[in-house]
Design a protein around this motif. Structure first.
Motif, PDB file in Angstrom:
ATOM      1  N   UNK A 129       0.848  -1.187   0.000  1.00 15.53           N
ATOM      2  CA  UNK A 129       0.000   0.000   0.000  1.00 15.53           C
ATOM      3  C   UNK A 129       0.890   1.245   0.000  1.00 15.53           C
ATOM      4  N   UNK A 130       0.618   2.149  -0.911  1.00 13.89           N
ATOM      5  CA  UNK A 130       1.425   3.361  -1.018  1.00 13.89           C
ATOM      6  C   UNK A 130       0.508   4.519  -1.380  1.00 13.89           C
ATOM      7  N   UNK A 131       0.875   5.698  -0.960  1.00  7.29           N
ATOM      8  CA  UNK A 131       0.104   6.884  -1.326  1.00  7.29           C
ATOM      9  C   UNK A 131       0.430   7.323  -2.750  1.00  7.29           C
TER      10      UNK A 131
ATOM     11  N   UNK B  27       7.610   4.084 -14.853  1.00  5.75           N
ATOM     12  CA  UNK B  27       8.030   2.719 -14.533  1.00  5.75           C
ATOM     13  C   UNK B  27       9.297   2.377 -15.316  1.00  5.75           C
ATOM     14  N   UNK B  28      10.145   1.555 -14.703  1.00  6.02           N
ATOM     15  CA  UNK B  28      11.351   1.081 -15.363  1.00  6.02           C
ATOM     16  C   UNK B  28      11.516  -0.407 -15.101  1.00  6.02           C
TER      17      UNK B  28
ATOM     18  N   UNK C 210       8.564   1.366  -9.884  1.00  5.01           N
ATOM     19  CA  UNK C 210       7.363   2.157 -10.150  1.00  5.01           C
ATOM     20  C   UNK C 210       7.418   3.446  -9.340  1.00  5.01           C
ATOM     21  N   UNK C 211       7.508   4.552 -10.038  1.00  6.12           N
ATOM     22  CA  UNK C 211       7.559   5.858  -9.393  1.00  6.12           C
ATOM     23  C   UNK C 211       6.317   6.666  -9.717  1.00  6.12           C
ATOM     24  N   UNK C 212       6.071   7.683  -8.930  1.00  3.14           N
ATOM     25  CA  UNK C 212       4.917   8.567  -9.135  1.00  3.14           C
ATOM     26  C   UNK C 212       3.646   7.745  -9.353  1.00  3.14           C
ATOM     27  N   UNK C 213       3.409   6.828  -8.445  1.00  3.19           N
ATOM     28  CA  UNK C 213       2.261   5.945  -8.580  1.00  3.19           C
ATOM     29  C   UNK C 213       0.950   6.710  -8.482  1.00  3.19           C
TER      30      UNK C 213
ATOM     31  N   UNK D 197      -2.721   1.824  -4.474  1.00  6.35           N
ATOM     32  CA  UNK D 197      -2.296   3.220  -4.415  1.00  6.35           C
ATOM     33  C   UNK D 197      -3.478   4.049  -3.926  1.00  6.35           C
ATOM     34  N   UNK D 198      -3.283   4.679  -2.789  1.00  7.52           N
ATOM     35  CA  UNK D 198      -4.360   5.486  -2.217  1.00  7.52           C
ATOM     36  C   UNK D 198      -4.232   6.938  -2.675  1.00  7.52           C
ATOM     37  N   UNK D 199      -5.370   7.572  -2.807  1.00 11.70           N
ATOM     38  CA  UNK D 199      -5.378   8.972  -3.276  1.00 11.70           C
ATOM     39  C   UNK D 199      -5.274   9.951  -2.124  1.00 11.70           C
TER      40      UNK D 199
END
Length: 131
Positions: free
Chosen positions: A11-13, A68-69, A83-86, A129-131
């Protein structure tokens, strides 16, 4: 026995980062194409990114380009998806999958995103990904 095991979900913001790993066994990266796919609730599975390590080719769906890379570590037999800037729309179960280059070697992003070519699959790791 050929096996793919994904981990690194969580879980990520929104705006945060995660790195997914796909630990492989029984796959020679010179002979296989490895892809990351995802499936959100109620939606079809879709391609995210794909790598042909021997060819040095990588492919991404448009919505993740620049964020993503995908990379491979032959010594560790592992494929990564940084995965960045999700975004909340990235929420899904992420799967890695493999196919022998004898049967499928994509040359376009559209081809690479077609999951029907991939015969070996991991069990998936959930990304929220939470908003």
């Amino acid at each position: 026995e050929r096996q793919l095991v994904e981990f690194g979900g969580g879980l990520v913001q929104a705006g945060g980062s995660l790195r997914l790993s796909c630990a492989t066994s029984g796959f020679d990266f010179d002979d296989y194409v490895i892809g990351w796919f995802r499936q959100a609730p109620g939606k079809e599975r879709e391609g995210v990114s794909c790598i042909s390590p021997s060819a040095g080719s990588t492919y991404y769906r448009d919505s993740v380009k620049g964020r993503f890379t995908i990379s491979s570590d032959n010594a560790r037999n592992t494929i990564y998806l940084q995965m960045n800037n999700l975004k909340p729309e990235d929420t899904a179960v992420y799967f890695c999958a493999a196919v022998s280059r004898i049967f499928f070697d994509p040359v376009t992003p559209v081809e690479a995103m077609d999951f029907s070519h991939f015969g070996y699959w991991g069990q998936g790791t959930r990304v929220t990904v939470s908003s």
